[in-house]
Design a protein around this motif. Structure first.
Motif, PDB file in Angstrom:
ATOM      1  N   GLU A  28       0.871  -1.319   0.027  1.00 56.06           N
ATOM      2  CA  GLU A  28      -0.094   0.040  -0.163  1.00 56.06           C
ATOM      3  C   GLU A  28       0.926   1.351   0.010  1.00 56.06           C
ATOM      4  OE1 GLU A  28      -3.607   1.356   2.936  1.00 56.06           O
ATOM      5  OE2 GLU A  28      -1.484   1.874   3.698  1.00 56.06           O
ATOM      6  N   GLY A  29       0.553   2.284  -0.518  1.00 51.21           N
ATOM      7  CA  GLY A  29       1.244   3.536  -0.831  1.00 51.21           C
ATOM      8  C   GLY A  29       2.212   3.728  -1.583  1.00 51.21           C
ATOM      9  N   SER A  30       2.469   5.157  -2.032  1.00 52.59           N
ATOM     10  CA  SER A  30       3.353   5.467  -3.079  1.00 52.59           C
ATOM     11  C   SER A  30       4.809   5.616  -2.653  1.00 52.59           C
ATOM     12  CB  SER A  30       2.771   6.887  -3.942  1.00 52.59           C
ATOM     13  OG  SER A  30       3.084   7.972  -2.713  1.00 52.59           O
ATOM     14  N   VAL A  31       5.712   5.694  -3.759  1.00 49.99           N
ATOM     15  CA  VAL A  31       7.064   6.213  -3.316  1.00 49.99           C
ATOM     16  C   VAL A  31       6.968   7.699  -3.307  1.00 49.99           C
ATOM     17  CG1 VAL A  31       9.322   5.968  -4.279  1.00 49.99           C
ATOM     18  CG2 VAL A  31       7.945   4.102  -4.254  1.00 49.99           C
ATOM     19  N   SER A  32       7.375   8.258  -1.962  1.00 48.57           N
ATOM     20  CA  SER A  32       7.689   9.721  -1.981  1.00 48.57           C
ATOM     21  C   SER A  32       8.664  10.090  -1.176  1.00 48.57           C
ATOM     22  CB  SER A  32       6.206  10.121  -0.907  1.00 48.57           C
ATOM     23  OG  SER A  32       4.914   9.891  -1.620  1.00 48.57           O
ATOM     24  N   ALA A  80      -0.746   3.437  -4.237  1.00 51.45           N
ATOM     25  CA  ALA A  80       0.277   2.295  -4.747  1.00 51.45           C
ATOM     26  C   ALA A  80       0.281   2.152  -6.282  1.00 51.45           C
ATOM     27  CB  ALA A  80       0.011   0.811  -4.387  1.00 51.45           C
ATOM     28  N   THR A  81      -0.851   2.379  -6.713  1.00 48.84           N
ATOM     29  CA  THR A  81      -1.271   1.968  -8.541  1.00 48.84           C
ATOM     30  C   THR A  81      -0.767   3.333  -9.154  1.00 48.84           C
ATOM     31  OG1 THR A  81      -3.671   2.342  -8.073  1.00 48.84           O
ATOM     32  CG2 THR A  81      -2.710   0.129  -8.148  1.00 48.84           C
ATOM     33  N   ALA A  82      -1.215   4.518  -8.701  1.00 44.99           N
ATOM     34  CA  ALA A  82      -1.126   5.755  -9.561  1.00 44.99           C
ATOM     35  C   ALA A  82      -0.680   6.822  -8.795  1.00 44.99           C
ATOM     36  CB  ALA A  82      -2.553   6.097  -9.940  1.00 44.99           C
ATOM     37  N   GLY A  83      -0.023   6.641  -7.643  1.00 46.41           N
ATOM     38  CA  GLY A  83       0.657   7.776  -6.852  1.00 46.41           C
ATOM     39  C   GLY A  83      -0.298   8.229  -6.099  1.00 46.41           C
ATOM     40  N   GLY A  84      -1.453   8.327  -6.005  1.00 48.84           N
ATOM     41  CA  GLY A  84      -2.511   8.860  -4.874  1.00 48.84           C
ATOM     42  C   GLY A  84      -2.635  10.340  -5.045  1.00 48.84           C
ATOM     43  N   VAL A  85      -3.551  10.753  -4.124  1.00 52.24           N
ATOM     44  CA  VAL A  85      -3.837  12.264  -4.231  1.00 52.24           C
ATOM     45  C   VAL A  85      -2.406  12.829  -3.862  1.00 52.24           C
ATOM     46  CG1 VAL A  85      -4.226  12.699  -1.594  1.00 52.24           C
ATOM     47  CG2 VAL A  85      -5.278  14.091  -3.365  1.00 52.24           C
ATOM     48  N   GLN A  86      -1.496  12.388  -3.370  1.00 55.08           N
ATOM     49  CA  GLN A  86      -0.288  13.089  -3.038  1.00 55.08           C
ATOM     50  C   GLN A  86       0.616  13.241  -4.429  1.00 55.08           C
ATOM     51  OE1 GLN A  86      -1.178  10.364  -1.578  1.00 55.08           O
ATOM     52  NE2 GLN A  86       0.723   8.769  -1.332  1.00 55.08           N
ATOM     53  N   GLU A 143     -12.181  24.583 -14.691  1.00 53.70           N
ATOM     54  CA  GLU A 143     -11.285  24.076 -13.748  1.00 53.70           C
ATOM     55  C   GLU A 143     -12.064  23.106 -12.620  1.00 53.70           C
ATOM     56  OE1 GLU A 143      -8.156  23.668 -11.020  1.00 53.70           O
ATOM     57  OE2 GLU A 143      -8.283  24.687 -12.956  1.00 53.70           O
ATOM     58  N   GLU A 144     -13.430  23.101 -12.707  1.00 53.15           N
ATOM     59  CA  GLU A 144     -13.989  22.132 -11.952  1.00 53.15           C
ATOM     60  C   GLU A 144     -13.839  20.916 -12.589  1.00 53.15           C
ATOM     61  OE1 GLU A 144     -17.779  24.738 -10.006  1.00 53.15           O
ATOM     62  OE2 GLU A 144     -17.881  24.164 -12.094  1.00 53.15           O
ATOM     63  N   ILE A 145     -14.030  20.743 -13.971  1.00 49.30           N
ATOM     64  CA  ILE A 145     -13.977  19.568 -14.829  1.00 49.30           C
ATOM     65  C   ILE A 145     -12.444  18.979 -14.616  1.00 49.30           C
ATOM     66  CG2 ILE A 145     -13.814  18.742 -17.086  1.00 49.30           C
ATOM     67  CD1 ILE A 145     -15.658  20.608 -17.883  1.00 49.30           C
ATOM     68  N   ALA A 146     -11.316  19.993 -14.458  1.00 50.20           N
ATOM     69  CA  ALA A 146     -10.252  19.423 -14.405  1.00 50.20           C
ATOM     70  C   ALA A 146      -9.913  18.539 -12.962  1.00 50.20           C
ATOM     71  CB  ALA A 146      -9.115  20.540 -14.344  1.00 50.20           C
ATOM     72  N   ARG A 147     -10.541  19.422 -11.987  1.00 48.08           N
ATOM     73  CA  ARG A 147     -10.526  18.662 -10.680  1.00 48.08           C
ATOM     74  C   ARG A 147     -11.182  17.587 -10.598  1.00 48.08           C
ATOM     75  NH1 ARG A 147     -11.578  24.138  -6.791  1.00 48.08           N
ATOM     76  NH2 ARG A 147      -9.573  25.355  -7.425  1.00 48.08           N
ATOM     77  N   ARG A 148     -11.990  17.195 -11.398  1.00 46.42           N
ATOM     78  CA  ARG A 148     -12.694  15.747 -11.262  1.00 46.42           C
ATOM     79  C   ARG A 148     -11.777  14.863 -11.740  1.00 46.42           C
ATOM     80  NH1 ARG A 148     -18.370  14.983  -9.512  1.00 46.42           N
ATOM     81  NH2 ARG A 148     -18.659  16.857  -8.894  1.00 46.42           N
ATOM     82  N   TYR A 149     -10.715  15.042 -12.601  1.00 50.20           N
ATOM     83  CA  TYR A 149      -9.720  14.174 -13.306  1.00 50.20           C
ATOM     84  C   TYR A 149      -8.489  14.175 -12.216  1.00 50.20           C
ATOM     85  CZ  TYR A 149     -12.445  13.694 -17.607  1.00 50.20           C
ATOM     86  OH  TYR A 149     -13.502  13.586 -18.460  1.00 50.20           O
ATOM     87  N   LEU A 150      -8.064  15.414 -11.838  1.00 53.01           N
ATOM     88  CA  LEU A 150      -7.053  15.614 -10.890  1.00 53.01           C
ATOM     89  C   LEU A 150      -7.136  15.305  -9.494  1.00 53.01           C
ATOM     90  CD1 LEU A 150      -5.436  18.499 -13.269  1.00 53.01           C
ATOM     91  CD2 LEU A 150      -5.009  15.941 -13.353  1.00 53.01           C
ATOM     92  N   PHE A 151      -7.841  14.247  -9.221  1.00 55.32           N
ATOM     93  CA  PHE A 151      -8.014  14.053  -7.929  1.00 55.32           C
ATOM     94  C   PHE A 151      -7.419  12.646  -7.283  1.00 55.32           C
ATOM     95  CE2 PHE A 151     -11.753  13.178  -4.618  1.00 55.32           C
ATOM     96  CZ  PHE A 151     -11.115  13.638  -3.755  1.00 55.32           C
ATOM     97  N   ILE A 152      -8.030  12.009  -6.726  1.00 56.58           N
ATOM     98  CA  ILE A 152      -7.497  10.851  -6.265  1.00 56.58           C
ATOM     99  C   ILE A 152      -6.551   9.861  -7.059  1.00 56.58           C
ATOM    100  CG2 ILE A 152      -8.048   8.239  -5.115  1.00 56.58           C
ATOM    101  CD1 ILE A 152     -10.782   9.621  -4.004  1.00 56.58           C
ATOM    102  N   ASN A 153      -6.990   9.820  -8.412  1.00 53.45           N
ATOM    103  CA  ASN A 153      -5.975   8.960  -9.123  1.00 53.45           C
ATOM    104  C   ASN A 153      -5.541  10.125 -10.316  1.00 53.45           C
ATOM    105  OD1 ASN A 153      -6.329   6.059  -8.673  1.00 53.45           O
ATOM    106  ND2 ASN A 153      -8.321   6.571  -8.597  1.00 53.45           N
ATOM    107  N   ASN A 154      -4.998  11.224  -9.968  1.00 55.63           N
ATOM    108  CA  ASN A 154      -4.589  12.273 -10.737  1.00 55.63           C
ATOM    109  C   ASN A 154      -3.374  11.561 -11.472  1.00 55.63           C
ATOM    110  OD1 ASN A 154      -2.028  13.581  -9.460  1.00 55.63           O
ATOM    111  ND2 ASN A 154      -3.440  13.219  -7.979  1.00 55.63           N
ATOM    112  N   GLY A 155      -2.554  10.641 -10.800  1.00 58.15           N
ATOM    113  CA  GLY A 155      -1.182  10.284 -11.358  1.00 58.15           C
ATOM    114  C   GLY A 155      -1.531   9.368 -12.564  1.00 58.15           C
ATOM    115  N   ALA A 156      -2.847   8.553 -12.828  1.00 59.01           N
ATOM    116  CA  ALA A 156      -3.141   7.653 -13.869  1.00 59.01           C
ATOM    117  C   ALA A 156      -2.947   8.718 -15.120  1.00 59.01           C
ATOM    118  CB  ALA A 156      -4.591   7.055 -13.579  1.00 59.01           C
ATOM    119  N   PRO A 157      -2.334   8.165 -16.086  1.00 56.46           N
ATOM    120  CA  PRO A 157      -2.019   9.003 -17.552  1.00 56.46           C
ATOM    121  C   PRO A 157      -3.411   9.287 -18.009  1.00 56.46           C
ATOM    122  CG  PRO A 157      -0.523   7.189 -17.427  1.00 56.46           C
ATOM    123  CD  PRO A 157      -1.386   6.850 -15.883  1.00 56.46           C
ATOM    124  N   GLU A 158      -4.345   8.400 -18.125  1.00 55.42           N
ATOM    125  CA  GLU A 158      -5.652   9.063 -18.844  1.00 55.42           C
ATOM    126  C   GLU A 158      -6.426   9.992 -18.136  1.00 55.42           C
ATOM    127  OE1 GLU A 158      -4.952   4.133 -19.121  1.00 55.42           O
ATOM    128  OE2 GLU A 158      -4.718   6.043 -17.639  1.00 55.42           O
TER     129      GLU A 158
END
Length: 261
Positions: free
Chosen positions: A59-63, A88-94, A232-247
């Protein structure tokens, strides 16, 4: 007597929520402990970081720089490595730090930033070592971890759950919150695994299980714009918990950079 399979659960940068997928199993965890040898699981008690195991859950990202070294040790000490959860899978909200000046953030928050051991990025485990299976979710649930463990110990990697939340809503006969009530929902681009929990209670999906297969983020962004969300509201929907997922990151940045017509 044949030795029991050995497992470990490791924590990196995270909230510990995914480890609760094990602890919340209750009686099932007790039964599991009778079938496998839980060698290392700090949150539950056992400490044996350097022992070799058959399956390691991470569990968790490399930080931090220490994380970078520790994940190499975890990989060397296991036969199969499974990442659990968004961190662990996408870097998390951090992983939002990866799109900002992380040093400036640390300086603004801490009185003595020179004592903070932190990388400028928060990255998924797969950026550093081979991962045998990824379990998405924020957090994952007991069904996922038990199912994955059963499959791996039986000699095969289970198929990924990549259906969209929308399909799960159809199976559960949920009324679509976006069609019926104009509630902005990430279901059309998010993989299921949660059982469409939020839409089942009339709430919008916020993308905690990460990108689904064959997703059309441009179409969803257009629909969200149509029900009144600004860029900006739309962007925040994507750039949230899984913001590190490329898609999701690409879709979020595209929404943020879109010019007014």
């Amino acid at each position: 007597m044949e030795p029991k399979p050995r497992i470990a659960v490791h924590k990196f940068a995270s909230c510990d929520g995914c480890q609760l997928a094990f602890l919340n199993l209750g009686q099932t965890l007790v039964q599991l402990a009778g079938l496998v040898d839980i060698v290392h699981f700090a949150e539950a008690g056992p400490l044996a970081f350097d022992e070799h195991v058959d399956v390691a859950f991470v569990e968790g990202s490399v930080s931090t720089a220490h994380d970078e070294q520790r994940i190499l040790q975890v990989r060397a000490n296991c036969t199969m490595l499974v990442t659990i959860g968004a961190c662990a899978t996408a870097g998390g909200v951090q992983a939002l730090r990866s799109m900002a000046d992380a040093k400036a953030w640390v300086k603004d928050i801490y009185a003595s930033p020179e004592y903070i051991d932190s990388l400028a990025t928060s990255t998924p485990i797969s950026d550093h070592v081979k991962v045998d299976l990824e379990l998405w979710g924020c957090p994952v649930n007991g069904r996922q971890v038990i199912g994955a463990l059963r499959s791996l110990l039986s000699g095969f990697v289970p198929p990924e759950e990549e259906d969209k939340v929308c399909l799960e809503c159809k199976r559960r006969q949920n009324v679509c919150v976006m069609v019926a009530h104009d509630i902005p929902c990430m279901g059309p681009v998010t993989r299921t695994g949660c059982g469409a929990l939020c839409p089942s209670f009339g709430r919008d999906c916020y993308g905690c299980y990460g990108p689904a297969e064959n997703l059309n983020t441009a179409s969803l962004s257009h629909r969200l714009e149509g029900i009144g969300l600004v860029r900006e509201e739309i962007a925040r929907r994507y750039l949230f918990i899984n913001n590190g997922a490329p898609e999701f990151r690409q879709a979020g940045l595209a929404a943020r950079e879109k010019t007014d017509d």
